[in-house]
Design an enzyme around this catalytic site. Structure first.
Site, PDB file in Angstrom:
ATOM      1  N   GLY A 186       1.017  -1.184  -0.030  1.00 14.13           N
ATOM      2  CA  GLY A 186      -0.027  -0.021   0.130  1.00 14.13           C
ATOM      3  C   GLY A 186       0.776   1.175  -0.025  1.00 14.13           C
ATOM      4  N   ARG A 187       0.400   2.451   0.473  1.00 20.83           N
ATOM      5  CA  ARG A 187       1.299   3.533   0.461  1.00 20.83           C
ATOM      6  C   ARG A 187       2.407   3.442   1.295  1.00 20.83           C
ATOM      7  NH1 ARG A 187      -3.832   4.362   2.214  1.00 20.83           N
ATOM      8  NH2 ARG A 187      -5.356   5.615   1.300  1.00 20.83           N
ATOM      9  N   ILE A 188       2.310   2.902   2.471  1.00 20.69           N
ATOM     10  CA  ILE A 188       3.583   2.691   3.199  1.00 20.69           C
ATOM     11  C   ILE A 188       4.621   1.933   2.576  1.00 20.69           C
ATOM     12  CG2 ILE A 188       4.567   2.398   5.665  1.00 20.69           C
ATOM     13  CD1 ILE A 188       1.692   3.264   6.588  1.00 20.69           C
ATOM     14  N   ARG A 196      -2.240  -8.551  -1.738  1.00 20.92           N
ATOM     15  CA  ARG A 196      -3.676  -9.314  -2.151  1.00 20.92           C
ATOM     16  C   ARG A 196      -3.522  -9.250  -3.731  1.00 20.92           C
ATOM     17  NH1 ARG A 196      -8.440  -6.836   0.942  1.00 20.92           N
ATOM     18  NH2 ARG A 196      -7.393  -5.057   0.112  1.00 20.92           N
ATOM     19  N   ARG A 206       0.563  -4.278  12.457  1.00 18.33           N
ATOM     20  CA  ARG A 206      -0.204  -4.759  13.648  1.00 18.33           C
ATOM     21  C   ARG A 206       0.553  -6.053  14.391  1.00 18.33           C
ATOM     22  NH1 ARG A 206      -1.390  -0.325  13.329  1.00 18.33           N
ATOM     23  NH2 ARG A 206      -3.643   0.488  13.312  1.00 18.33           N
ATOM     24  N   GLU A 231      -0.968  -4.493  23.723  1.00 18.23           N
ATOM     25  CA  GLU A 231      -0.239  -3.118  23.856  1.00 18.23           C
ATOM     26  C   GLU A 231      -0.902  -2.303  24.910  1.00 18.23           C
ATOM     27  OE1 GLU A 231       0.042  -1.056  20.095  1.00 18.23           O
ATOM     28  OE2 GLU A 231       1.127  -2.563  19.013  1.00 18.23           O
ATOM     29  N   HIS A 277       4.992   1.342  19.271  1.00 15.51           N
ATOM     30  CA  HIS A 277       3.985   1.620  18.464  1.00 15.51           C
ATOM     31  C   HIS A 277       4.065   3.323  18.093  1.00 15.51           C
ATOM     32  CE1 HIS A 277      -0.046   0.633  16.560  1.00 15.51           C
ATOM     33  NE2 HIS A 277       0.674   1.604  15.916  1.00 15.51           N
ATOM     34  N   ILE A 278       5.512   3.484  17.546  1.00 17.19           N
ATOM     35  CA  ILE A 278       5.546   4.932  17.460  1.00 17.19           C
ATOM     36  C   ILE A 278       5.662   5.218  15.802  1.00 17.19           C
ATOM     37  CG2 ILE A 278       6.615   5.545  19.438  1.00 17.19           C
ATOM     38  CD1 ILE A 278       9.441   5.070  18.196  1.00 17.19           C
ATOM     39  N   GLY A 279       5.298   4.384  15.059  1.00 16.95           N
ATOM     40  CA  GLY A 279       5.434   4.461  13.437  1.00 16.95           C
ATOM     41  C   GLY A 279       5.096   6.004  13.006  1.00 16.95           C
TER      42      GLY A 279
HETATM   43  O1  LIG Z   1      -0.519   2.296  13.800  1.00 18.25           O
HETATM   44  C1  LIG Z   1      -0.832   3.342  13.570  1.00 18.25           C
HETATM   45  C2  LIG Z   1      -1.768   3.532  12.344  1.00 18.25           C
HETATM   46  O2  LIG Z   1      -2.389   2.647  12.080  1.00 18.25           O
HETATM   47  O3  LIG Z   1      -1.894   4.739  12.076  1.00 18.25           O
END
Ligand SMILES: O=CC(=O)O
Length: 322
Positions: A157-159, A179, A239, A268, A287-289
């Site tokens: 996807g985008r990321i 997918r 996740r 978490e 969880h600091i993405g």
């Molecule tokens: O986990 C963070 C998000 O989904 O933006």
């Protein structure tokens, strides 16, 4: 006329609310370090017209049953597996997320985590702080090269595409699994599509950017880790639910894979006593993405824009399909 009531499940900077104050009443959970207790959230949901919530807030069927006038749930995240979309839909509640604004920031973190895991940066940092550094030596904290290796991106996807652009800069070979095939990513970013098992067998770095759904839950299981190369690194910035953590632990302990960099966990916050956190070859982040000052502000602003649009009777900018 009574102003619509917007409840926010974390402290939101007051300055961001200023442009909306004339039209809406805001209230938020004040304590920055703890999430809103279920009881309080239930109370708030009963009277809220709009809710701005976080990935850690479970907006499930039972809590949505309490909503009387809720029109929008704006999740301060791109992922929205914490929200029961069907239950929201059945009550005509719009759900929005924060795509795009966090893409580059999250990819930066993904790459930072990959580099930190490969080059053992956390171990090296601990080593020096603990006064263990007595002399320079050739293989002291020697890690794995990143440049010119093969990255396997699961979820294009985008990321995933933003990660691929970074990988190009490191001269990496880029494989992906998704997918459906992403022909733009193939032609513009030089990525090669692979089946999940081929990707696992080939990649030096397996990076999960796949959203959590019933299809992806536990997709990284013992079979998946067995297929990976013994010197492969596993990086997860999507996740925790996509990983069978027991299987990951075993794979790391048995040397089936070399190391893992994890920004997300099944539970978490993860307990500091969790066995995964006892391993030196695990780099763990809370969880600091998307956690840069700029991006978090953009995420708040986008959520507020979505809320304002729906409460004023127009379409939100970034609805999720329900
Ligand atoms: O986990 C963070 C998000 O989904 O933006």
């Amino acid at each position: 006329m009574k102003k619509p009531y917007v409840y926010v499940t974390r402290k939101i900077p007051a300055a961001l609310l200023a442009p909306y104050k004339d039209d809406f009443t805001f209230n938020y959970w004040e304590r920055e370090e703890t999430s809103v207790p279920r009881e309080e959230l239930t109370k708030q949901i009963k009277k809220a017209d709009a809710l701005i919530c976080m990935v850690g807030d479970a907006i499930d069927k039972s809590i949505l049953e309490e909503a009387n006038q809720l029109k929008i749930i704006a999740n301060l995240a791109v992922g929205y597996d914490n929200i029961d979309l069907e239950a929201a839909k059945s009550k005509d509640i719009v759900v929005t997320n924060t795509p795009d604004v966090l893409t580059e920031t999250t990819a930066d973190l993904g790459f930072a985590l990959l580099l930190a895991t490969a080059r053992r940066l956390m171990e090296a940092n601990d080593y020096i702080r603990q006064g263990k550094w007595k002399e320079w030596s050739p293989y002291l904290l020697a890690g794995a090269d990143v440049h010119q290796k093969t990255i396997g991106i699961v979820g294009m996807g985008r990321i995933g595409r933003a990660l691929a652009r970074r990988a190009q800069g490191f001269g990496m070979k880029i494989m992906y699994h998704n997918r459906s095939r992403n022909l733009v990513a193939e032609s513009e970013l030089g990525t090669t599509y692979a089946s999940f098992s081929d990707l696992l067998k080939t990649a030096d770095f397996v990076v999960s950017v796949v959203p959590l759904s019933s299809e992806t839950e536990n997709m990284f299981d013992s079979q998946a880790f067995q297929l990976m190369k013994k010197d492969a690194l596993f990086i997860n910035i999507s996740r925790g639910g996509v990983v069978n953590e027991e299987a990951l632990l075993q794979a790391l302990q048995n040397g089936d894979i070399q190391a893992a960099g994890l920004d997300v966990f099944k539970e978490e916050p993860i307990s500091k006593d969790h066995p995964l956190l006892q391993l030196p070859n695990v780099v763990a982040l809370p969880h600091i993405g998307s956690a840069s000052m700029e991006t978090r502000t953009s995420m708040w602003n986008l959520s507020l824009e979505n809320v304002a649009a729906v409460l004023r009777g127009s379409a939100p900018k970034t609805p999720v399909s329900q």
